[in-house]
Design a protein around this motif. Structure first.
Motif, short mmCIF file in Angstrom:
data_model
loop_
_atom_site.label_atom_id
_atom_site.label_comp_id
_atom_site.label_asym_id
_atom_site.label_seq_id
_atom_site.Cartn_x
_atom_site.Cartn_y
_atom_site.Cartn_z
N HIS A 197 -10.46 50.10 63.54
CA HIS A 197 -11.26 49.22 64.41
C HIS A 197 -11.90 48.14 63.54
O HIS A 197 -12.86 48.41 62.83
N HIS A 224 -11.85 43.43 63.04
CA HIS A 224 -11.56 42.14 63.70
C HIS A 224 -10.99 41.20 62.65
O HIS A 224 -11.71 40.39 62.08
N LYS A 259 -9.03 46.76 75.23
CA LYS A 259 -10.37 46.93 74.63
C LYS A 259 -11.44 46.48 75.63
O LYS A 259 -11.38 45.37 76.15
N HIS A 308 -17.19 53.59 68.51
CA HIS A 308 -18.54 53.75 67.92
C HIS A 308 -19.18 55.09 68.31
O HIS A 308 -19.60 55.83 67.45
N ASP A 325 -15.17 48.16 61.38
CA ASP A 325 -15.60 47.12 62.31
C ASP A 325 -15.85 45.79 61.58
O ASP A 325 -16.68 45.00 62.02
ZN LIG Z 1 -15.71 45.84 66.95
#
Ligand SMILES: [Zn+2]
Length: 550
Positions: free
Chosen positions: A91, A93, A301, A383, A445
């Motif tokens: 996970h 970006h 998502k 999360h 993340d």
């Molecule tokens: Zn994220």
């Protein structure tokens, strides 16, 4: 046991033709020898040598076995160094990380004044039409309060400015940007907030309110995005990442990634999670799962709530430090259920951002409408930071996968108790969540946290931040073992992307994606792990990173 049997079958079917075609010494492309290879196979075996051909692992075993069976164009003696399957961030970006590299990075500062000063310097060197930045975090400052736009207006009276908070769930705009976006104190926003003082806007925008300004920023063009992906990939290879799941992409971005991968410009492997847009539904969902050697598209998502730092996380009871709020639900239950239903029909996985205990409960309620016990759909809660004790068994019961970021625990622990009070005991409960299904993926993340997966490994095992705080670790009952932490960034990350039969471990027939470190993360003193560096990274049996100048 069922898993082992399945793996054995797959591996033996893959290995048979290789053995049959190699009656005498077999020619392969590459042999890695004198190594300590953590295969991360079902037995967690460690071997000395590995043969690679056509981008795949052919054999892993002792040096004498490999020498007896194979000859290679190239043999690399790595002098006892450890080898691991390429790291897989489940996970992150990648695209927005790459795009952000061009903007000011504003974390690690002591005050709002320092943030603005850094921004002015960055803008002097990289002038742009919009002044963009990311990474500010009031919890790091001497005065731990949201900033307001006064200083920004002094420095940038005419140029629009938008600075996103570290967690991406709040931002501050200056007056020029608010004016361009036609935002005023009376603007109404659902699933977001405009922070005001004495009725005046402070410029701070929370969750959906950020889009009011973000949507008027001229979009990046394809050249910007290509450069961002290439730079992002380079930084990934340098920290041993060979696969990533990019959590939330629009159609044009997925198509760009696919074309750059097909052209050989992007070699990092990407599991692209889709934003729930109409065009994504029409192009992808209606046509089922999309899969190439380097790309998989099979996930939607979603966001249920915001983040804890900006009090956007949705809690069952009010915030301990703000008794008038329980946070924000970013989408109605009906809308979230409707999207889940479409994903279910299309055979897509759902991955929903849930930070607060009420957001987790909301999504468990929705997921349970679709999921039978012991299903293999691997629907995910991203999360899963605060989980009410009544809810944690529900992950196991409906085979729902918590997708965690161990560095979030060590970044947040300093102030999270202010927000949660006693509920802190039910936050960042990673070992408890792991026990629900026997496995879970751990990522960063990034750009919210640092890109280096070894920081996640370290945080998971020690529950300490990079400054070594707290000396005995934070809520150590939820620490991971080293073996769990390594699996969570390799085989379990592959598994949550339905790629455990091709990646995540070094076994015959799998992609030859691997990383060589200077020292062994499984045995060295734990506190030396964050400073450990990658020596080489391989993708499909080819070097994609080699550290120079030691
Ligand atoms: Zn994220």
């Amino acid at each position: 046991m069922r898993l082992h049997a399945k793996w054995f079958l797959i591996i033996s079917t893959l290995i048979t033709p290789i053995i049959m075609s190699c009656n005498r010494k077999c020619k392969v492309d590459l042999i890695i020898t004198n190594a300590k290879i953590y295969t991360v196979d079902p037995y967690f075996s460690v071997h000395e040598s590995m043969a690679v051909s056509n981008g795949k692992v052919v054999f892993v075993g002792s040096t004498s076995e490999v020498q007896a069976k194979y000859s290679a164009d190239e043999t690399i003696d790595i002098e006892g160094k450890p080898v691991y399957p390429g790291f897989f961030d489940p996970h992150c970006h990648l695209l927005s990380y790459g795009l952000n590299l061009q903007n000011a990075w504003l974390s690690g500062l002591n005050s709002w004044e320092e943030v603005v000063k850094l921004l002015v310097e960055h803008q002097r060197e990289n002038p742009s039409q919009w002044v963009l930045g990311r990474g500010w975090n009031q919890n790091e400052w001497d005065v731990k309060e949201f900033p307001s736009l006064g200083l920004l207006d002094e420095e940038f009276p005419d140029k629009p400015v938008l600075l996103t908070r570290i967690d991406g769930h709040a931002a501050i705009a200056n007056s020029a940007a608010l004016k361009l976006a036609k935002v005023n104190p009376d603007t109404i926003i659902v699933g977001g907030k405009l922070i005001k003082e004495k009725g005046e806007l402070t410029g701070v925008l929370v969750d959906n309110a950020i889009d009011l300004v973000r949507n008027i920023i001229p979009p990046y063009n394809q050249t910007d995005k290509q450069a961002a992906l290439e730079k992002g990939q380079e930084n990934c290879f340098a920290v041993g990442l060979t696969s990533v799941s990019d959590a939330g992409l629009d159609l044009g971005d997925v198509l760009l990634i696919d074309s750059l991968q097909k052209a050989g410009r992007i070699r990092i492997k990407i599991n692209a999670m889709l934003n729930p847009t109409n065009e994504n539904f029409i192009h992808f969902l209606n046509n089922g799962v999309y899969k190439t050697h380097r790309l998989s598209v099979r996930t939607i998502k979603l966001f249920a709530d915001g983040a804890l730092g900006s009090r956007g996380a949705l809690l069952l009871e009010p915030y301990s430090d703000a008794p008038n709020t329980v946070g924000l639900q970013l989408e109605t239950k009906e809308k979230l259920s409707e999207i889940c239903s479409q994903a279910y029909k299309a055979g897509y996985q759902v991955a929903t951002h849930c930070i607060g205990d009420a957001a987790v409960r909301l999504m468990l309620d929705i997921y349970e409408q679709f999921l039978e016990p012991e299903n293999d759909l691997r629907w995910r809660i991203e999360h899963a930071q605060t989980v009410n004790p009544d809810d944690s068994p529900r992950f196991g019961k409906s085979s729902i996968i918590p997708s965690i970021q161990t560095t979030h625990a060590t970044s947040d622990m300093i102030w999270a108790t202010d927000r949660l009070g006693d509920r802190i005991k039910h936050a960042y409960i990673y070992q408890e969540l792991l026990n629900q299904n026997g496995w879970l993926p751990n990522g960063s993340d990034f750009p919210i946290e640092h890109i280096n997966p070894l920081y996640g490994f370290y945080a998971g095992v020690t529950r300490k931040n990079l400054a070594g705080f707290p000396p005995d670790g934070f809520q150590m009952e939820n620490a991971l073992t080293r073996e769990q932490a390594l699996k969570a960034m390799t085989i379990w990350s592959a598994k949550v992307a339905f790629e455990e039969n091709e990646k995540g471990s070094l076994e015959p027939g799998k992609h030859a994606d691997f990383v060589i470190l200077d020292e062994d993360i499984m045995t060295i003193p734990i506190d030396s792990i964050p400073s450990l560096r990658v020596k080489m990274t391989f993708v499909d049996g080819k070097v994609v990173y080699l550290r120079q100048n030691d």
